[in-house]
Enzyme design. Structure first.
Site, PDB file in Angstrom:
ATOM      1  N   LYS A 113       0.838  -1.243   0.099  1.00 43.74           N
ATOM      2  CA  LYS A 113       0.040   0.133   0.078  1.00 43.74           C
ATOM      3  C   LYS A 113       0.781   1.309   0.004  1.00 43.74           C
ATOM      4  CE  LYS A 113      -4.430  -1.529   1.529  1.00 43.74           C
ATOM      5  NZ  LYS A 113      -5.611  -1.445   2.585  1.00 43.74           N
ATOM      6  N   LYS A 197      -5.838  -8.960  -7.149  1.00 45.30           N
ATOM      7  CA  LYS A 197      -7.065  -9.277  -6.162  1.00 45.30           C
ATOM      8  C   LYS A 197      -8.145  -8.459  -6.777  1.00 45.30           C
ATOM      9  CE  LYS A 197      -8.180  -8.327  -1.873  1.00 45.30           C
ATOM     10  NZ  LYS A 197      -7.949  -7.928  -0.329  1.00 45.30           N
ATOM     11  N   LYS A 200     -11.765  -2.529  -5.647  1.00 46.19           N
ATOM     12  CA  LYS A 200     -12.432  -1.232  -5.836  1.00 46.19           C
ATOM     13  C   LYS A 200     -11.316  -0.292  -6.407  1.00 46.19           C
ATOM     14  CE  LYS A 200     -14.952   2.554  -4.336  1.00 46.19           C
ATOM     15  NZ  LYS A 200     -15.058   3.698  -3.356  1.00 46.19           N
TER      16      LYS A 200
END
Ligand code: TRP
Length: 336
Positions: A113, A197, A200
């Protein structure tokens, strides 16, 4: 021994997709009849990245709506948002002092991230796993349904619990949590790239099925989903190195509560276009009612707010009580 209690958290991203549903919420629904369950909308985790305040507020309600539309019973379970129960943050601070910097540096989700510019990531993003451990342990939860990607965070939660129990000489105070990871589908992958994955944040909307997509859009997305040119194999080994094929088969298995073996038995030797039309039918059958219900629920925001308010009160009662115990163990005094 510890009383069995389930805890899990979902970030209020809004517009939840099939990955959130199969990887988490469906599992939550199955557990509600077997355990005492606490389900939290982790808004404080969401702000480790910049959020638009208006959007965050509405995403929190949309996540409650998705929970209820998926079949979670607000009377049976505690459903609430993290910011309403201040003990989460308070225990997270304690865990900031228990966990070691070396442990944080090993977290792969942080590395992913934070990306290339680690120095510019928020400090919150770095200590995100400590807040997650606090979420779970403030309720002394014993079982945590999550996707495969959260396994490392749960291992950290176990390490924190062990170190705390050990450091403060209170053997068995915090339980050593068990992850509950769905068998047939540990993570739902993107429809465009079976190695990524479903998310969104992926740019292309074609990569995911949103719970609010209508039938036509679902059909079209599945028709276009990436596959390979081989036929459906008869054994699991025939799915090796075929991430897209594996993903579609796993989605079908999970939606219909079948094992992968059973699905392969049914479709072996068939091509993917035949399989995809069956898959579309299943997705529409299971997901469309959820999407319709979400839209309906979103029209009654006061009902959704009430669910959170009630849930927060129940959660706060347990959390406050445990925090008192924890502070006492550490030697802190709390007068309010
Ligand atoms: N980190 C989890 C995720 O991204 C969300 C989460 C926060 C969570 N706190 C939790 C999950 C506690 C389980 C238990 O999916």
């Amino acid at each position: 021994m510890h009383k069995k209690r389930v805890f899990s958290g979902v970030q209020p991203t809004g517009n939840l997709h099939l990955g959130n549903y199969l990887g988490a919420i469906k599992n939550f629904v199955n557990l509600q009849n077997k355990f005492e369950c606490v389900y939290c909308i982790v808004d404080l985790h969401a702000i480790t990245n910049r959020q638009d305040p208006k959007e965050l507020k509405s995403n929190i309600l949309e996540t409650v709506a998705s929970f209820i539309a998926s079949g979670l019973n607000p009377e049976k379970n505690i459903i609430f948002n993290q910011a309403s129960v201040s003990a989460h943050s308070e225990l997270a601070w304690v865990f900031n002092c228990v966990a070691r910097i070396g442990w944080m540096n090993r977290m792969t989700q942080f590395k992913e991230k934070a990306g290339a510019n680690k120095e510019n990531a928020s400090v919150g993003l770095m200590v995100y796993p400590n807040l997650m451990a606090a979420d779970i342990l403030i309720y002394k939860a014993t079982h945590v349904p999550v996707g495969e990607d959260q396994k490392q965070h749960l291992e950290l939660t176990r390490d924190i619990a062990k170190k705390f129990n050990n450091d403060f000489n209170c053997e068995n105070y915090f339980p050593i949590v068990e992850p509950l990871i769905p068998k047939e589908i540990s993570r739902v992958m993107s429809l465009r790239d079976g190695k990524k994955k479903m998310s969104k944040s992926e740019e292309s909307d074609q990569s995911r099925i949103n719970l609010k997509d209508d039938k036509d859009l679902i059909d079209q997305k599945i028709k276009k989903a990436k596959t390979d040119n081989d036929l459906i194999p008869s054994e699991i080994i025939g799915l090796k190195n075929r991430p897209e094929a594996t993903n579609l088969i796993s989605i079908y298995a999970s939606l219909n509560d079948l094992s992968i073996e059973k699905v392969l038995k049914e479709f072996k030797g068939k091509n993917f276009s035949t399989f995809k039309s069956k898959l579309s039918e299943s997705v529409v059958e299971k997901i469309s009612p959820v999407g319709n219900e979400i839209n309906k629920l979103l029209k009654d925001q006061s009902y959704l707010n009430k669910i959170l308010e009630k849930g927060s009160k129940k959660a706060d009662l347990i959390a406050k009580n445990n925090l008192k115990e924890i502070y006492d163990i550490i030697g802190l005094r709390k007068f309010s």
